[in-house]
Every structure is written in structure tokens, then in C-alpha cells.
Write a protein that holds these residues in place. Sequence first.
Motif, mmCIF file in Angstrom:
data_model
loop_
_atom_site.group_PDB
_atom_site.id
_atom_site.type_symbol
_atom_site.label_atom_id
_atom_site.label_comp_id
_atom_site.label_asym_id
_atom_site.label_seq_id
_atom_site.Cartn_x
_atom_site.Cartn_y
_atom_site.Cartn_z
ATOM 1 N N PRO A 121 87.899 16.606 -34.109
ATOM 2 C CA PRO A 121 89.214 16.761 -34.760
ATOM 3 C C PRO A 121 89.105 17.166 -36.226
ATOM 4 C CG PRO A 121 89.236 14.852 -33.320
ATOM 5 C CD PRO A 121 87.813 15.359 -33.324
ATOM 6 N N ALA A 122 88.093 16.660 -36.920
ATOM 7 C CA ALA A 122 87.949 17.002 -38.341
ATOM 8 C C ALA A 122 87.695 18.496 -38.536
ATOM 9 C CB ALA A 122 86.818 16.191 -38.970
ATOM 10 N N PHE A 125 91.139 20.111 -38.285
ATOM 11 C CA PHE A 125 91.978 19.876 -39.467
ATOM 12 C C PHE A 125 91.524 20.762 -40.640
ATOM 13 C CE2 PHE A 125 92.212 15.318 -37.676
ATOM 14 C CZ PHE A 125 93.210 15.676 -36.792
ATOM 15 N N ALA A 126 90.209 20.865 -40.844
ATOM 16 C CA ALA A 126 89.700 21.646 -41.978
ATOM 17 C C ALA A 126 89.990 23.133 -41.789
ATOM 18 C CB ALA A 126 88.202 21.416 -42.148
ATOM 19 N N ALA A 222 83.403 19.827 -45.666
ATOM 20 C CA ALA A 222 84.004 18.807 -44.785
ATOM 21 C C ALA A 222 83.604 19.039 -43.329
ATOM 22 C CB ALA A 222 85.532 18.815 -44.930
ATOM 23 N N ASP A 225 80.112 17.642 -43.110
ATOM 24 C CA ASP A 225 80.186 16.178 -43.140
ATOM 25 C C ASP A 225 80.538 15.633 -41.756
ATOM 26 O OD1 ASP A 225 79.488 15.527 -45.754
ATOM 27 O OD2 ASP A 225 81.529 15.091 -46.417
ATOM 28 N N HIS A 228 77.609 16.079 -39.429
ATOM 29 C CA HIS A 228 76.530 15.174 -39.816
ATOM 30 C C HIS A 228 76.852 13.754 -39.380
ATOM 31 C CE1 HIS A 228 73.524 13.639 -42.907
ATOM 32 N NE2 HIS A 228 72.864 14.611 -42.339
ATOM 33 N N HIS A 229 78.105 13.365 -39.582
ATOM 34 C CA HIS A 229 78.480 11.996 -39.227
ATOM 35 C C HIS A 229 78.489 11.783 -37.717
ATOM 36 C CE1 HIS A 229 79.908 8.049 -40.181
ATOM 37 N NE2 HIS A 229 80.860 8.149 -39.276
ATOM 38 N N VAL A 233 73.804 11.005 -38.180
ATOM 39 C CA VAL A 233 73.642 9.601 -38.569
ATOM 40 C C VAL A 233 73.833 8.726 -37.331
ATOM 41 C CG1 VAL A 233 74.449 10.060 -40.916
ATOM 42 C CG2 VAL A 233 76.041 9.124 -39.247
ATOM 43 N N PRO A 238 83.448 10.994 -32.422
ATOM 44 C CA PRO A 238 84.742 10.358 -32.150
ATOM 45 C C PRO A 238 85.124 10.488 -30.678
ATOM 46 C CG PRO A 238 85.007 12.335 -33.511
ATOM 47 C CD PRO A 238 83.551 12.091 -33.386
ATOM 48 N N PRO A 239 86.045 9.637 -30.223
ATOM 49 C CA PRO A 239 86.456 9.672 -28.815
ATOM 50 C C PRO A 239 86.879 11.077 -28.395
ATOM 51 C CG PRO A 239 87.490 7.811 -29.944
ATOM 52 C CD PRO A 239 86.780 8.608 -30.995
ATOM 53 N N GLY A 240 86.352 11.535 -27.281
ATOM 54 C CA GLY A 240 86.772 12.812 -26.726
ATOM 55 C C GLY A 240 85.932 13.999 -27.145
#
Lengths: 244, 244
Positions: A121-122, A125-126, A222, A225, A228-229, A233, A238-240
Motif C-alpha cells: 500500500p505504501a 500512496f507514494a 519512501a 523504505d 526495506h521494511h 528487516v 503488511p497484510p495482503g
Amino acid sequence: MSDAAALLAPEELEARLRAIGAERYHSLHPFHRLLHDGKLSRGQVQAWALNRYYYQARIPAKDATLLARLPTPALRREWRRRLVDHDGDGGRPGGVERWLALTDGLGLDRGYVTSLAGLLPATRFAVDAYVDFVRDRSVLEAVASSLTEMFSPAIISERVSGMLRGYPFVDAATLAYFTPRLTQAPQDVAFALDYVKAEARTRAAQESVLAALRFKCDLLWAQLDALHHAYVVPGAPPPGAFRP
Amino acid sequence: MSDAAALLAPEELEARLRAIGAERYHSLHPFHRLLHDGKLSRGQVQAWALNRYYYQARIPAKDATLLARLPTPALRREWRRRLVDHDGDGGRPGGVERWLALTDGLGLDRGYVTSLAGLLPATRFAVDAYVDFVRDRSVLEAVASSLTEMFSPAIISERVSGMLRGYPFVDAATLAYFTPRLTQAPQDVAFALDYVKAEARTRAAQESVLAALRFKCDLLWAQLDALHHAYVVPGAPPPGAFRP
């Protein structure tokens, strides 16, 4: 204060734009270091290509949104070239198609990639923020936001040589996306840089140009990030989202 | 296929909405576990409050955007109540003001918080995506995206008790934001849930309601991913963002 408000010489504006790249361009992001140094697994490289696909796929929407706002045939023709670069001409494949050759080469199902079902999702959004930016801000800021291309030839050279060296599952055909970008990007930049240097006629306008480039660097950063997240790491996507 | 296309009974739609919360609501995110268990430093709690401020500050824009699209005085009055909750009535402070009491209590400069200078770009992208969603999607989807409030009283209770227990630098006055939310959220939900159950008259419309709630969960989750990546895992906030 009078100093801060003085119009910058065009070369000084360009120097400040380059300084933003030196400080904030995503070549500095740890995820790119891992990618280029051959330190990622195939699944992590897949996650990168899958997410970056959405960026590639929306670039024509971004460029068409801006094209629609340009006032003269000459400006529109210049910007239309970017659409040809990304969408092809029906013969030579464009950038979007070449990116799909990359995701194919990495073993991702094309239907899955283009469905966007596994996208972070991120990332969405970006990338959407970029299209909105060129729709909502001044044309000057919209053009300036393209100037990260000033910094892309260096990262592309490093990427191609690093990935060919580092990953047995990558070959030159897989990375064919990048070769034309080495000549397209400087051509784009030559226009956009001259444009912002000529059209930013007040210090406030020049500051808006600098802020637009910072914004663009932020949104590229972003995206890394988020990758990477989710995929480097210890933790989990995230879910999905895509799981390698 | 005929099964998948059949209209869901209202109770079944509600059950599926609740199942999305059980799977994707940000109460499950590791950052919230750290926050509520008193495991974060003051700087990390500041980073959370600073970033979440932008979400709070944009909620009235989100609600006004949706209000502008509602067709009847009764619906608009219902939605207007949310504006009063967040912006206050000139006497009692609203949610935005109460959130600033929280950032004050954590020792953040109010001018810095409201300037958004230290905001994570990913926070901005996710929050802006929410405002855009209620502008661009159907009114049904826009209303449905508010339904994360079904799950918020539980997380708020856990947060308030956990933070009071875990952090010497937090007291009940600092957390006063949350108390009215315990009664406001259920009132909001009662309306929105009845609305989507009544107005989603086809299976496709019901699926769009479910997808809208998934979208909303994703954007809450993405905000915590960004905080977790910038301020918890070893690494660093992106260039320009708040550093504790």
C-alpha cells in the motif's frame, strides 16, 4: 533576509538542485546498496520489481496529466516524447513493456504483477502522490519534480553492472529496461532544467522548484523504505502484500 | 460463481467487515504493541504523536470532502457532527486541539508539529490518499472507509491504560484526546454501519464496501510501518524527517 529573498543566478539554482540530489536521491538508500551489491535474495529482488512496476505504470499518467496543462504545442510536443518513451510506438516497446520483461525475467507472473494485488500500500500512496502533485501544483513545480532524472544515469549504470555481477538469475535481456533510459533521461533533463532556470522568475518560484525536487526525492525514498521494511528487516510485509 | 455473486445478508456483510478488522486493523501492528506495552522511548512516542497529528489534522478535510457529496440534509447533519467532534464548537476543544495537548504534553513544540516540517513523507502520502479516496470513490465506499471506528474503542482502552502504566512522561491530561472518542466512535459507527448495510444493494456494491475497509486498514498500517522503520528498527529516519 534580503539575501534569502534575492533571485538566484541560474547556475546557482542548478547547483542547489544538484545538492538536493547529493543529499536525498534514493541512490543513497540502504535498499539500493543491497540491491546493487548483490545482497538480496531472488524474492527480495522480485518484491522490488513488482512494486517498482506500479511506479513505471503510472509514469505515463503522470506525464499525460502534466501534458494536459502545458500551454503551447512546442511544450506539449516535448512532453509527448516522454509518453512515447514509456508507452512505445507500437513497434519498439516502451518503458512499461520493458519493465514487464524484467518482472518476467525474475519469474513473476505477469497477470499478478499487473493486477497490483501484491503491491505494498505504501508504494501506491507514494506513486499516487506523484500524479496528484503534477495535477495540483504549478506547472513549474510539476516540471521541476521530474528533475530526479538528473541523477538517474549514475544509479542506472551502477545498478546494471551490480545486478549482472551479483545475481545469477539476472541477465542483460532482463535489464533491457535500463539501456534506453541512459540516453532518454539526459534529453529529458536538458529540457526540464532549462525550463525551470528560465521560468522561475522570482525567488519564491525558485524555492518552489527546489521544494518540488525535494518532494520527488522523498517519494522515491519512501518507496524504498517500504520495501526495506517489508522485505529486508526482520518482520513481515503488511497484510495482503506479496510474500516471496 | 453464483454463490460468490449472491447478495450477502446484512449480518453476513457486518461479519465480513469485522473479520477484516480482526485480520488487518493496526491494533495488530508491532509498533502499537511496543507503544502500548511501554517499550518505546520518549523520542519514539514523540515521533508517533507528531506523525499522527497530520492524520488528526486532515480528518476534518476528509469529512468535509465527504459531506460535500452527501445528497440530503439528514445525511449531511449526521456527517457534520464529525466536524464538530474534530474541530470543536469554539467552547469545548475538538479532537485536533486535544491532539495538540498530547504533543504539548510530550514536550514537542507546537509550531514545529503544526508546520509538518518533521513529518515522514510516507505519513503524508497515506493520509492524503484517504482524503482523495473519499473525494474520488463512491459515497458508499467513502462512508465504508470510516468503519475502522468499529475497532477503535478496544485499541483506545488498551492504549490509554498501557501508556499511563508504561510512560512516566504521560498522564491522564496528556491523553485526554482519547476519552471522548470512546463515545463518539460508536455513535459514528452505528450510523455508518447501518448505512452500508442498507445502501449496498448488489453484491458488487457489498464487495466495494469490504474493499474500502481493507483500503482504510492498509493506510493505517502503512503509517505504523513508516514509524516502525524510521524510529524502531536500526537505521534512520528519511532525510529531513524528525529526529528525536
